[in-house]
Motif scaffolding. Structure first.
Motif, short mmCIF file in Angstrom:
data_model
loop_
_atom_site.label_atom_id
_atom_site.label_comp_id
_atom_site.label_asym_id
_atom_site.label_seq_id
_atom_site.Cartn_x
_atom_site.Cartn_y
_atom_site.Cartn_z
N LEU A 1 0.84 -1.07 -0.02
CA LEU A 1 0.13 0.15 0.05
C LEU A 1 0.75 1.19 0.08
N VAL A 2 1.95 1.18 0.59
CA VAL A 2 2.78 2.39 0.86
C VAL A 2 3.70 2.56 -0.75
N GLU A 3 3.99 1.48 -1.24
CA GLU A 3 4.60 1.49 -2.67
C GLU A 3 3.77 1.91 -3.61
N LEU A 4 2.45 1.62 -3.51
CA LEU A 4 1.28 1.92 -4.64
C LEU A 4 0.76 3.24 -4.23
N ARG A 5 1.22 4.08 -2.97
CA ARG A 5 0.61 5.35 -2.80
C ARG A 5 -0.94 5.17 -2.45
N LEU A 6 -1.35 4.04 -1.59
CA LEU A 6 -2.64 3.78 -1.41
C LEU A 6 -2.92 4.00 0.01
N VAL A 7 -2.05 4.53 0.82
CA VAL A 7 -2.40 4.76 2.41
C VAL A 7 -3.58 5.60 2.40
N GLU A 8 -3.87 6.75 1.73
CA GLU A 8 -4.86 7.60 2.06
C GLU A 8 -6.20 7.12 1.39
N SER A 9 -6.21 6.00 0.49
CA SER A 9 -7.29 5.50 -0.15
C SER A 9 -8.00 4.34 0.37
N VAL A 10 -7.36 3.89 1.87
CA VAL A 10 -7.69 2.45 2.64
C VAL A 10 -8.25 3.08 3.98
N PRO A 11 -9.68 2.91 4.22
CA PRO A 11 -10.33 3.31 5.54
C PRO A 11 -9.37 2.14 6.45
N ALA A 12 -9.14 2.46 7.82
CA ALA A 12 -8.36 1.59 8.74
C ALA A 12 -9.24 0.44 8.91
N VAL A 13 -10.62 0.57 8.90
CA VAL A 13 -11.29 -0.86 9.08
C VAL A 13 -10.99 -2.01 8.07
N GLN A 14 -10.62 -1.58 6.74
CA GLN A 14 -10.05 -2.32 5.80
C GLN A 14 -8.83 -3.22 6.09
N LEU A 15 -8.27 -2.96 7.26
CA LEU A 15 -7.01 -3.44 7.50
C LEU A 15 -7.18 -4.32 8.71
N SER A 16 -8.40 -4.34 9.29
CA SER A 16 -8.71 -4.95 10.46
C SER A 16 -9.55 -6.10 10.07
N ILE A 17 -10.20 -6.30 9.02
CA ILE A 17 -11.18 -7.32 8.86
C ILE A 17 -10.76 -8.86 8.82
N ARG A 18 -11.49 -9.59 9.60
CA ARG A 18 -11.24 -10.81 9.75
C ARG A 18 -12.13 -11.91 8.75
N LEU A 19 -11.85 -12.82 8.23
CA LEU A 19 -12.52 -13.48 7.47
C LEU A 19 -13.77 -14.13 8.18
N LEU A 20 -14.74 -14.01 7.54
CA LEU A 20 -16.32 -14.19 7.92
C LEU A 20 -16.49 -15.46 7.41
N VAL A 21 -17.04 -16.67 8.17
CA VAL A 21 -17.50 -17.79 7.46
C VAL A 21 -19.04 -17.99 7.87
N PRO A 22 -19.91 -17.53 7.13
CA PRO A 22 -21.35 -17.40 7.52
C PRO A 22 -22.04 -18.82 7.09
N ALA A 23 -23.38 -19.03 7.25
CA ALA A 23 -24.16 -19.94 7.01
C ALA A 23 -24.14 -20.28 5.28
#
Length: 462
Positions: free
Chosen positions: A335-357
């Motif tokens: 993300l740093v290399e692609l200069r995308l830090v400002e384009s990604v909300p923090a929640v997107q860096l915390s998501i845990r894989l959900l396994v729903p029914a």
């Protein structure tokens, strides 16, 4: 006149198409339709007064978790009302919903069945319930009834790089998806099919939102380019009819790479930015998720979108049973290399894989050995990472993301905290970030993600 109350627990802070569209069907049939959106209003006795039927819209995991909290209150406040749940997450959670007194559960194209249920209530049927229905037959979409919802200015807006908010509407040009990503909640319901909303209906829906003050439109389609010809017709019609209005949409990395000329056409038609579910930069994880793209494709997509003059907002599922701390750091580095830090909300860096029914993740050999028994409270199969340090890191980053959302902390500041956190987990000193990690990009003022856990404040609101 029979009163029907439609409830939306949560749809990313947008004015829900999934309430406005069925509201039109019911209003056309002579019902007294009331809409309650729990993202902007509290549930109250007044909202449910006189209801003969209450239908709760479940388009995503967060909404469903909130609905499970609110259903006992609905039953207490409207003890005689027929209860229904509809939307993407309804059929896969039918067992739990029925345990809470919901007798009709509708997935797929829900409008005709909501109307059928309402007609049965109006006719005084002794047992109006329809059971569990998942119908993918084509329907004739109608212009949504936006007047039934809370005012548009009470919803989330687009925040421009200069900090100015742009009032935002929300619509859909299609439903379902022709792809079969294993972790996607659309797949168990639509199984590779999608339905288009006619261009004239899309334009009529946008027109009433523009009249209400919208200057930007977010398309809620799982993938705007599922039907490329239809998408371009919609985009051009929007721009020709509302040349001053900008818009955003979600497009797969695979489609960005396949249709670079289409991306240019979207930019010419007023598109401001594209959201794309990257999920991971680890090709082994992408293959397990059946995403249809590689890490190299992600980099190509960023270049294509930028060459067209657009911004890209990538989304991720960075924590999976196969994630390593080194791999998570590699994501931050990319993300740093692609200069995308400002384009990604923090929640997107915390998501845990959900396994729903109903999850197609169980197609992966040995996946069943990674999960515990289904958890009715979290509405999914819990899993623990083989390395407890990875789970601990995810919890720390989730806490950082929640604090950032509550305090409206600048994205670079939050990213630096996460950057330090992952290097500490590796027992290393964090190297300094470069001065240029990307320019501020247009962003939604409500960035919470559909597969994130509900926050305490969201649950308290019900």
């Amino acid at each position: 006149m029979i009163r029907i109350v439609l409830i939306s627990p949560y749809e990313l802070g947008r004015q829900p198409f999934g309430l406005a569209e069925p509201a039109r069907w019911l209003d056309d049939a002579g019902f007294d339709v009331r809409c309650c959106d729990l993202s902007v209003d509290r549930l109250s006795a007044d909202a449910l007064a006189g209801a003969g039927m209450v239908a709760i819209y479940l388009p995503m995991h967060t909404a469903t978790r909130i609905a499970f909290e609110v259903l006992p209150k609905v039953r207490a406040l409207a003890p005689r009302a027929v209860l229904c749940a509809y939307g993407l997450y309804a059929p896969v959670n039918a067992r739990g919903l029925r345990r809470l007194g919901v007798d009709t559960v509708i997935g797929g194209e829900y409008e005709p069945h909501l109307l059928d249920l309402a007609e049965r209530v109006r006719a005084g049927a002794p047992s109006p319930a329809l059971g569990v229905v998942n119908d993918l037959a084509k329907i004739t979409f109608r212009t949504p009834l936006r007047d039934a919802l809370p005012a548009l200015d009470r919803y989330a807006a687009i925040v421009m790089p200069d900090g100015a908010p742009r009032p935002t509407g929300f619509t859909e040009a299609s439903r379902g998806c022709k792809h079969r990503c294993r972790h996607c909640p659309v797949v168990p319901v639509y199984e590779g099919r999608f339905r288009i909303v006619p261009v004239d209906v899309v334009i009529a829906d946008i027109a009433q939102q523009v009249a209400a003050g919208a200057r930007h439109i977010s398309f809620g389609d799982p993938d705007f380019l599922n039907g490329p010809t239809h998408a371009l017709r919609v985009a051009r019609a929007v721009h020709e009819t509302f040349p001053e209005v900008t818009w955003d949409a979600t497009v797969k990395i695979e489609h960005i790479v396949r249709y670079p000329g289409h991306i240019e056409a979207l930019a010419e038609a007023g598109c401001l930015f594209l959201i794309s579910a990257v999920e991971s930069i680890d090709d082994r994880i992408l293959e397990r998720l059946a995403k249809g793209h590689t890490a190299a494709d992600f980099e190509r997509a960023v270049a294509i979108v930028r060459a067209a003059g657009l911004h890209i907002t990538p989304t991720f599922v960075p924590f999976t049973p196969w994630t390593t701390i080194e791999g998570y750091r590699a994501l931050l580095v990319r993300l740093v290399e692609l200069r995308l830090v400002e384009s990604v909300p923090a929640v997107q860096l915390s998501i845990r894989l959900l396994v729903p029914a109903g999850s197609h993740l169980f197609e992966i050999d040995g996946f069943e050995d990674l999960v515990d028994a289904f958890d009715d409270a979290m509405l999914g199969w819990p899993w623990r990472h083989p390395n407890p340090t990875v789970d601990a890191l995810q919890k720390r980053i989730q806490a950082i993301a929640e604090t950032a959302a509550d305090t409206e902390e600048p994205r670079r500041v939050t990213f630096e905290r996460i950057w330090r956190c992952v290097h500490e987990a590796l027992g290393e000193a964090p190297p300094p970030l470069p001065a240029d990690v990307g320019s501020p990009a247009p962003m939604h003022s409500e960035p919470w993600y559909c597969c994130a856990e509900p926050t305490a404040s969201q649950l308290a609101a019900v």
